[in-house]
Design a protein around this motif. Structure first.
Motif, PDB file in Angstrom:
ATOM      1  N   GLY A 154     -25.234 -92.635  84.606  1.00  0.00           N
ATOM      2  CA  GLY A 154     -25.968 -91.497  84.057  1.00  0.00           C
ATOM      3  C   GLY A 154     -25.083 -90.366  83.565  1.00  0.00           C
ATOM      4  N   GLU A 155     -23.809 -90.655  83.348  1.00  0.00           N
ATOM      5  CA  GLU A 155     -22.845 -89.612  82.977  1.00  0.00           C
ATOM      6  C   GLU A 155     -23.241 -88.867  81.710  1.00  0.00           C
ATOM      7  OE1 GLU A 155     -18.209 -89.337  81.341  1.00  0.00           O
ATOM      8  OE2 GLU A 155     -18.978 -91.220  82.185  1.00  0.00           O
ATOM      9  N   PHE A 156     -23.671 -89.583  80.691  1.00  0.00           N
ATOM     10  CA  PHE A 156     -23.972 -88.944  79.411  1.00  0.00           C
ATOM     11  C   PHE A 156     -25.390 -88.400  79.382  1.00  0.00           C
ATOM     12  CE2 PHE A 156     -20.500 -91.869  78.746  1.00  0.00           C
ATOM     13  CZ  PHE A 156     -19.588 -91.064  78.090  1.00  0.00           C
ATOM     14  N   LEU A 157     -26.304 -89.065  80.059  1.00  0.00           N
ATOM     15  CA  LEU A 157     -27.660 -88.540  80.170  1.00  0.00           C
ATOM     16  C   LEU A 157     -27.648 -87.178  80.853  1.00  0.00           C
ATOM     17  CD1 LEU A 157     -30.790 -90.589  81.051  1.00  0.00           C
ATOM     18  CD2 LEU A 157     -30.398 -88.424  82.209  1.00  0.00           C
ATOM     19  N   ALA A 158     -26.749 -86.999  81.820  1.00  0.00           N
ATOM     20  CA  ALA A 158     -26.655 -85.732  82.550  1.00  0.00           C
ATOM     21  C   ALA A 158     -26.196 -84.587  81.650  1.00  0.00           C
ATOM     22  CB  ALA A 158     -25.699 -85.882  83.732  1.00  0.00           C
ATOM     23  N   GLN A 159     -25.564 -84.920  80.535  1.00  0.00           N
ATOM     24  CA  GLN A 159     -25.076 -83.886  79.623  1.00  0.00           C
ATOM     25  C   GLN A 159     -26.178 -83.313  78.744  1.00  0.00           C
ATOM     26  OE1 GLN A 159     -21.766 -85.385  77.331  1.00  0.00           O
ATOM     27  NE2 GLN A 159     -20.801 -86.338  79.121  1.00  0.00           N
ATOM     28  N   SER A 160     -27.341 -83.960  78.752  1.00  0.00           N
ATOM     29  CA  SER A 160     -28.423 -83.559  77.851  1.00  0.00           C
ATOM     30  C   SER A 160     -29.534 -82.838  78.606  1.00  0.00           C
ATOM     31  CB  SER A 160     -28.999 -84.788  77.136  1.00  0.00           C
ATOM     32  OG  SER A 160     -30.145 -84.439  76.397  1.00  0.00           O
ATOM     33  N   ARG A 161     -29.684 -81.568  78.351  1.00  0.00           N
ATOM     34  CA  ARG A 161     -30.814 -80.834  78.911  1.00  0.00           C
ATOM     35  C   ARG A 161     -32.128 -81.302  78.295  1.00  0.00           C
ATOM     36  NH1 ARG A 161     -28.848 -74.477  79.096  1.00  0.00           N
ATOM     37  NH2 ARG A 161     -27.121 -74.743  80.575  1.00  0.00           N
ATOM     38  N   LEU A 162     -32.056 -81.725  77.044  1.00  0.00           N
ATOM     39  CA  LEU A 162     -33.262 -82.165  76.349  1.00  0.00           C
ATOM     40  C   LEU A 162     -33.906 -83.357  77.048  1.00  0.00           C
ATOM     41  CD1 LEU A 162     -35.221 -82.104  73.967  1.00  0.00           C
ATOM     42  CD2 LEU A 162     -33.596 -83.524  72.690  1.00  0.00           C
ATOM     43  N   ILE A 163     -33.110 -84.353  77.434  1.00  0.00           N
ATOM     44  CA  ILE A 163     -33.656 -85.537  78.094  1.00  0.00           C
ATOM     45  C   ILE A 163     -34.315 -85.150  79.409  1.00  0.00           C
ATOM     46  CG2 ILE A 163     -33.073 -87.729  79.218  1.00  0.00           C
ATOM     47  CD1 ILE A 163     -30.981 -88.171  77.081  1.00  0.00           C
ATOM     48  N   GLN A 164     -33.672 -84.284  80.157  1.00  0.00           N
ATOM     49  CA  GLN A 164     -34.249 -83.861  81.428  1.00  0.00           C
ATOM     50  C   GLN A 164     -35.554 -83.114  81.210  1.00  0.00           C
ATOM     51  OE1 GLN A 164     -31.137 -82.125  84.057  1.00  0.00           O
ATOM     52  NE2 GLN A 164     -29.654 -83.008  82.631  1.00  0.00           N
ATOM     53  N   GLN A 165     -35.629 -82.311  80.147  1.00  0.00           N
ATOM     54  CA  GLN A 165     -36.862 -81.603  79.839  1.00  0.00           C
ATOM     55  C   GLN A 165     -37.958 -82.563  79.376  1.00  0.00           C
ATOM     56  OE1 GLN A 165     -35.498 -78.834  76.895  1.00  0.00           O
ATOM     57  NE2 GLN A 165     -34.505 -77.479  78.366  1.00  0.00           N
ATOM     58  N   LEU A 166     -37.566 -83.600  78.629  1.00  0.00           N
ATOM     59  CA  LEU A 166     -38.539 -84.561  78.121  1.00  0.00           C
ATOM     60  C   LEU A 166     -39.211 -85.345  79.233  1.00  0.00           C
ATOM     61  CD1 LEU A 166     -36.594 -86.003  75.039  1.00  0.00           C
ATOM     62  CD2 LEU A 166     -38.745 -84.725  74.950  1.00  0.00           C
ATOM     63  N   ASN A 167     -38.495 -85.588  80.319  1.00  0.00           N
ATOM     64  CA  ASN A 167     -39.028 -86.429  81.382  1.00  0.00           C
ATOM     65  C   ASN A 167     -39.931 -85.671  82.353  1.00  0.00           C
ATOM     66  OD1 ASN A 167     -37.952 -89.230  81.073  1.00  0.00           O
ATOM     67  ND2 ASN A 167     -36.031 -88.130  80.981  1.00  0.00           N
ATOM     68  N   VAL A 168     -39.888 -84.355  82.321  1.00  0.00           N
ATOM     69  CA  VAL A 168     -40.771 -83.570  83.179  1.00  0.00           C
ATOM     70  C   VAL A 168     -42.239 -83.798  82.814  1.00  0.00           C
ATOM     71  CG1 VAL A 168     -41.474 -81.230  83.822  1.00  0.00           C
ATOM     72  CG2 VAL A 168     -39.044 -81.825  83.758  1.00  0.00           C
ATOM     73  N   PRO A 169     -42.624 -83.719  81.539  1.00  0.00           N
ATOM     74  CA  PRO A 169     -44.021 -83.974  81.186  1.00  0.00           C
ATOM     75  C   PRO A 169     -44.495 -85.377  81.552  1.00  0.00           C
ATOM     76  CG  PRO A 169     -42.892 -82.886  79.376  1.00  0.00           C
ATOM     77  CD  PRO A 169     -41.835 -83.284  80.365  1.00  0.00           C
ATOM     78  N   ALA A 170     -43.592 -86.362  81.535  1.00  0.00           N
ATOM     79  CA  ALA A 170     -43.982 -87.733  81.876  1.00  0.00           C
ATOM     80  C   ALA A 170     -44.451 -87.810  83.322  1.00  0.00           C
ATOM     81  CB  ALA A 170     -42.813 -88.682  81.644  1.00  0.00           C
TER      82      ALA A 170
END
Length: 235
Positions: free
Chosen positions: A144-160
C-alpha cells in the motif's frame, strides 16, 4: 535500464497542468493539439492496462507513450514521474467504482434489496474490470506504499463504507438485519468473495475442470455470493 525515479507530484501540480496555456505545454513545442483533459485521459487509459499487466516495476513509460497520442516528455509534464503516473492510475481506478456506487440510490430501496443490489454490483464490476483487481493486487505487493500517498483515494473510500453502513443500520433498525456486524468487516467479506472470482478463476478452472467463464456459471456464482452475504446479516 531502470526508469528514472523522480518524486511523485502533488495533486496541486497535476491540477495546475490541466489549466496551463498552450504555450506552456510540451504539446505546443511539438505541434500537437493542446487538449489536456483528453491527453491525460488517454495516458491514464493506456497506463492502466500497462501497470495492470506488468506492475509498477515492469511497466515502461516509453511503451505507454508509444501507445498514446503523446510523448514521454508530456507524460512527465502531467504526472511528474513513473510513480506519479502510477498513483494517478490508482486514483482513477478507485474513482470509477466509487462514483458508480454512490449513484445507485440505495437509500430508495428496502434494506435487503439494497444490500442485494450492492453485492451483485460489486461481483459484476470486479468481473468486468480485471485490470482493477490486478492493480489492487499489485499495490498490495507494495504494502500500500503508493496508495498511502494519495489523499484522494482515502477520501473516495469513505463514502463506500458510509453507503454500506447506512444500508446495514437501516436494516438493523427495521429488524431485518442482526446487530453487531462491523460495516468494514462486511465490506471486506463482499470484496473478498467478489475478487476471488477474478483472481483465481484460471487456476480453479484448470484444477476442477470447470468453465468459470461460462455465462451461466458467472450468474450462478454471483447469486450464490449475494445469498451468502444476505443470510449472514439477516436477523
Amino acid at each position: 535500464m531502470n526508469e528514472p525515479v523522480r518524486p511523485a507530484p502533488a495533486p496541486r501540480r497535476r491540477r495546475a497542468a490541466k489549466t496551463a496555456s498552450a504555450a506552456d505545454t510540451p504539446a505546443a513545442e511539438t505541434g500537437r493539439t493542446n487538449d489536456p483533459e483528453a491527453t491525460m485521459a488517454d495516458i491514464l487509459d493506456v497506463a492502466t492496462r500497462e501497470f495492470a499487466a506488468k506492475g509498477l516495476a515492469g511497466a515502461r513509460i516509453d511503451e505507454i507513450a508509444a501507445a498514446t497520442r503523446t510523448s514521454k516528455r508530456m507524460i512527465y509534464y502531467y504526472f511528474g514521474s513513473k510513480e506519479g503516473l502510477y498513483v494517478a492510475v490508482l486514483e482513477e481506478a478507485y474513482r470509477r467504482i466509487r462514483h458508480i456506487e454512490t449513484d445507485m440510490h440505495l437509500e430508495d430501496l428496502e434494506p435487503e434489496t439494497a444490500l442485494r443490489r450492492l453485492v451483485a454490483f460489486t461481483c459484476d464490476y470486479q468481473r468486468s474490470n480485471p485490470d482493477f483487481i490486478r492493480l489492487v493486487m499489485n499495490e498490495n505487493m507494495h504494502h500500500g506504499e503508493f496508495l498511502a500517498q494519495s489523499r484522494l483515494i482515502q477520501q473516495l473510500n469513505v463514502p463506500a463504507i458510509n453507503l454500506l453502513r447506512s444500508v446495514y443500520e437501516r436494516g438493523v433498525r427495521e429488524g431485518v438485519f442482526r446487530c453487531g456486524i462491523d460495516p468494514i468487516d462486511l465490506h471486506m467479506s463482499i470484496s473478498a468473495l467478489s475478487v476471488f472470482n477474478v483472481s483465481n478463476r484460471h487456476t480453479f478452472s484448470l484444477i476442477f475442470k470447470h468453465d468459470f467463464d461460462d455465462p451461466a456459471a458467472i450468474e450462478a456464482r454471483r447469486d450464490s455470493i449475494v445469498e451468502m452475504i444476505v443470510r449472514f446479516v439477516r436477523a
